[in-house]
Design an enzyme around this catalytic site. Structure first.
Site, mmCIF file in Angstrom:
data_model
loop_
_atom_site.group_PDB
_atom_site.id
_atom_site.type_symbol
_atom_site.label_atom_id
_atom_site.label_comp_id
_atom_site.label_asym_id
_atom_site.label_seq_id
_atom_site.Cartn_x
_atom_site.Cartn_y
_atom_site.Cartn_z
ATOM 1 C CD GLU A 248 42.365 49.293 35.664
ATOM 2 O OE1 GLU A 248 42.520 48.773 34.528
ATOM 3 O OE2 GLU A 248 42.048 50.480 35.801
ATOM 4 C CB CYS A 282 46.418 42.853 32.457
ATOM 5 S SG CYS A 282 47.417 44.000 33.379
HETATM 6 P P1 TAP Z 1 40.459 36.282 39.052
HETATM 7 O O1 TAP Z 1 40.209 34.840 39.037
HETATM 8 O O2 TAP Z 1 39.389 37.193 38.572
HETATM 9 O O3 TAP Z 1 40.800 36.623 40.583
HETATM 10 C C1 TAP Z 1 41.161 37.915 40.993
HETATM 11 C C2 TAP Z 1 40.865 38.051 42.473
HETATM 12 O O4 TAP Z 1 39.458 37.988 42.676
HETATM 13 C C3 TAP Z 1 41.463 36.931 43.328
HETATM 14 O O5 TAP Z 1 41.836 37.462 44.567
HETATM 15 C C4 TAP Z 1 40.292 35.991 43.476
HETATM 16 O O6 TAP Z 1 40.413 35.148 44.597
HETATM 17 C C5 TAP Z 1 39.166 36.978 43.620
HETATM 18 N N1 TAP Z 1 37.826 36.449 43.323
HETATM 19 C C6 TAP Z 1 37.482 35.377 42.565
HETATM 20 N N2 TAP Z 1 36.140 35.241 42.540
HETATM 21 C C7 TAP Z 1 35.623 36.245 43.291
HETATM 22 C C8 TAP Z 1 34.300 36.658 43.634
HETATM 23 N N3 TAP Z 1 33.224 35.989 43.212
HETATM 24 N N4 TAP Z 1 34.153 37.757 44.412
HETATM 25 C C9 TAP Z 1 35.226 38.447 44.855
HETATM 26 N N5 TAP Z 1 36.495 38.105 44.568
HETATM 27 C C10 TAP Z 1 36.694 37.028 43.784
HETATM 28 O O7 TAP Z 1 41.774 36.677 38.274
HETATM 29 P P2 TAP Z 1 43.216 36.013 38.406
HETATM 30 O O8 TAP Z 1 43.155 34.702 37.728
HETATM 31 O O9 TAP Z 1 43.708 36.073 39.800
HETATM 32 O O10 TAP Z 1 44.100 37.043 37.575
HETATM 33 C C11 TAP Z 1 44.148 37.012 36.210
HETATM 34 C C12 TAP Z 1 43.246 38.074 35.601
HETATM 35 O O11 TAP Z 1 43.559 39.334 36.139
HETATM 36 C C13 TAP Z 1 43.444 38.220 34.105
HETATM 37 O O12 TAP Z 1 42.208 38.371 33.456
HETATM 38 C C14 TAP Z 1 44.265 39.492 33.973
HETATM 39 O O13 TAP Z 1 44.160 40.174 32.768
HETATM 40 C C15 TAP Z 1 43.730 40.293 35.097
HETATM 41 N N6 TAP Z 1 44.707 41.304 35.484
HETATM 42 C C16 TAP Z 1 44.455 42.574 35.110
HETATM 43 C C17 TAP Z 1 45.353 43.563 35.442
HETATM 44 C C18 TAP Z 1 45.019 44.965 35.041
HETATM 45 S S1 TAP Z 1 45.782 46.129 35.803
HETATM 46 N N7 TAP Z 1 44.123 45.227 34.136
HETATM 47 C C19 TAP Z 1 46.507 43.271 36.155
HETATM 48 C C20 TAP Z 1 46.746 41.963 36.516
HETATM 49 C C21 TAP Z 1 45.813 40.976 36.174
HETATM 50 P P3 TAP Z 1 41.024 33.657 44.517
HETATM 51 O O14 TAP Z 1 41.874 33.598 43.306
HETATM 52 O O15 TAP Z 1 41.795 33.539 45.770
HETATM 53 O O16 TAP Z 1 39.876 32.729 44.475
#
Ligand code: TAP
Length: 482
Positions: A248, A282
């Site tokens: 997602e 999101c």
């Molecule tokens: P990301 O930077 O992608 O991080 C999401 C999760 O993935 C965090 O736990 C992060 O850990 C981890 N992660 C980072 N690099 C990774 C890798 N190489 N391998 C495995 N895991 C890894 O996103 P964010 O900044 O936390 O959240 C914002 C994004 O989420 C936005 O694009 C938003 O649209 C999306 N989002 C989507 C939804 C739905 S339902 N579509 C809902 C909420 C958010 P760390 O941060 O601890 O490094």
């Protein structure tokens, strides 16, 4: 080290090889605590213990599994005020939103508690004589859950609850920006009557422990919510092991406002949809696609409602918009503000960094006009309290602009015309469509997910969640002659 919160691995709370500080984005002098970072050997312990625990859990009586999920959900709902305050303190959303998120997260557990007792399969007669067929779903095994910071408890809960309900073990890697909420939920799960190792919390950075988790052949399914770029890395890691996965990701949600819209409904939906949770959703309405004949009135009204939003400390009375979650997010938002100007947008209001009494990552919500759909600010996910009005001549152009995006999570339309609403609902290229409602705000008992670059794999939530968390087995039974 005092005030250190540990990981939960193989049924024990264990220290990591290092720790990080958790800083309150509303007041950077407030250090919420220190959080252990798991190392690869601890991840391996979690994975190994989960394989054994999952077998016990899958064989545990349905009523006991149901009771465990129900207790988790009920405790979360009962403690939503306390845990919501903690969530708001570390993430920065106003405390009413923090409490609402915890309550909703509890509802995911009580909903899936009931799903435990709704697991029935199919039967069929074979095309061969005297043979019966039984089609049933079984747990996947060990599920990796990787969640973001913006809805730290809700996104994790809508994954953990169905994973456990359908008989799986869980390894949870929460975002490092919001570890306190992760520890709080884990404490509730840890005190339940469940096998040691069934549920594991592994905190650490995504690039180290998250990547190692996604790459592990001991993981049987992965559920990820986060950014598009990281989603691609998860997909690559999962594909190498042929691990089932679901993503997602981000979006660029359009809210169409037609000339026949109820202007009050339009302004309320656009203001809440664009700026709720500081735009870090999101489902945020980041593109406001507005009919030319209502454009000026809509912009005037939006300007008033946006400027009136009170930005402040997430825990203070009267705050409507909290800080953004981190310095990195604030820097990114301010860069996008500069880009919007360079691309030719006019700033109606907001967009500047705010210095308040508490040092924090504050920004005034921004309304932009004069933009078109080819600009980067209208094509890339900003994850910011910024929304851009795009003027269109008629309904056909509105639909075309709404669909002209690489993403497809939510689309919305504000109209009093049944025919336009119906046409839009059928032709919007998104996983969710809203009519006379904000793009943000969904229920927990029905599927949630998007199209194009917003999602990949089975839908989340409601009964559709079983597509990821179970696998189908078809048995043929020849019972012989009586
Ligand atoms: P990301 O930077 O992608 O991080 C999401 C999760 O993935 C965090 O736990 C992060 O850990 C981890 N992660 C980072 N690099 C990774 C890798 N190489 N391998 C495995 N895991 C890894 O996103 P964010 O900044 O936390 O959240 C914002 C994004 O989420 C936005 O694009 C938003 O649209 C999306 N989002 C989507 C939804 C739905 S339902 N579509 C809902 C909420 C958010 P760390 O941060 O601890 O490094």
């Amino acid at each position: 080290m005092s005030n250190l919160s540990n990981n939960f691995i193989a049924g024990d709370w264990v220290k990591g090889s290092s720790s990080i500080s958790n800083i309150n984005p509303s007041d950077t002098n407030d250090v919420i605590g220190e959080y252990a970072q798991a190392n690869n050997a601890q991840l391996e312990d979690a994975l190994n213990s989960s394989q054994i625990a999952q077998k016990h859990w899958a064989a545990t009586g349905l009523e006991q599994r149901q009771a465990v999920l129900m207790k988790i959900g009920e405790e979360m709902m009962a403690r939503s005020a306390e845990l919501g305050e903690l969530l708001s303190r570390e993430e920065g959303k106003p405390v009413a939103e923090g409490k609402g998120e915890i309550y909703r997260a509890g509802q995911f557990f009580t909903y899936y508690a009931a799903e435990v007792l709704r697991q029935s399969g199919d039967t069929a007669d074979s095309v061969r004589p005297n043979i019966e067929i039984d089609v049933r779903r079984e747990a996947m095994g060990t599920v990796a859950i990787i969640s973001p910071w913006n809805f730290p408890t809700a996104t994790a809960s809508w994954k953990i609850a169905p994973a456990l309900a359908f008989g799986n073990a869980v390894i949870w890697k929460p975002a490092n920006l919001t570890p306190a909420s992760a520890v709080a939920l884990t404490e509730i799960i840890a005190k339940q009557d469940i096998p040691k190792g069934l549920f594991n919390l592994v905190m650490g950075s995504g690039s180290s422990i998250g990547q190692a988790l996604a790459e592990s052949p001991k993981v049987h399914a992965i559920s990820f919510t986060g950014s598009y770029d990281v989603g691609l890395q998860i997909a690559g890691a999962a594909a190498k092991n042929l691990t089932k996965f679901q993503l997602e990701l981000g979006s660029k949600n359009p809210l169409v406002v037609m000339d026949d819209a109820d202007i009050d409904v339009a302004v309320a939906a656009a203001t809440g949809g664009a700026f709720g949770s500081t735009g870090q959703k999101c489902t945020a309405s980041s593109r406001l696609v507005v009919h030319a004949s209502i454009h000026d009135e809509f912009v005037d009204r939006m300007s008033q409602s946006t400027s009136a939003l009170k930005v402040g400390h997430a825990l203070h009375e009267g705050t409507q918009i909290g800080p953004v979650a981190s310095q990195q997010q604030l820097d990114s938002n301010l860069k996008y503000m500069s880009l919007a100007k360079e691309e030719g947008c006019e700033i109606v209001c907001g967009g500047e960094k705010l210095e308040l009494d508490n040092p924090g990552f504050y920004m005034q919500p921004a309304l932009l006009v004069g933009g078109n759909n080819t600009m980067r600010v209208n094509r890339e996910e900003l994850f910011a309290p910024m929304s851009c009005v795009i003027k269109v001549a008629d309904y056909d152009e509105a639909l075309s602009v709404a669909n002209d995006t690489d993403f497809g999570l939510v689309s919305g339309i504000i109209t009093q015309s049944l025919s336009r609403a119906s046409h839009f609902r059928r032709n919007a290229e998104s996983g969710c469509v809203m009519v006379n409602l904000p793009t943000a705000g969904t229920d927990y008992h029905v599927p949630f997910g998007g199209r194009k670059n917003s999602s990949f794999g089975p839908r989340e939530q409601g009964s559709y969640a079983k597509e990821l968390y179970t696998q189908v087995k078809t048995s043929y039974i020849s019972s012989g002659n009586p």
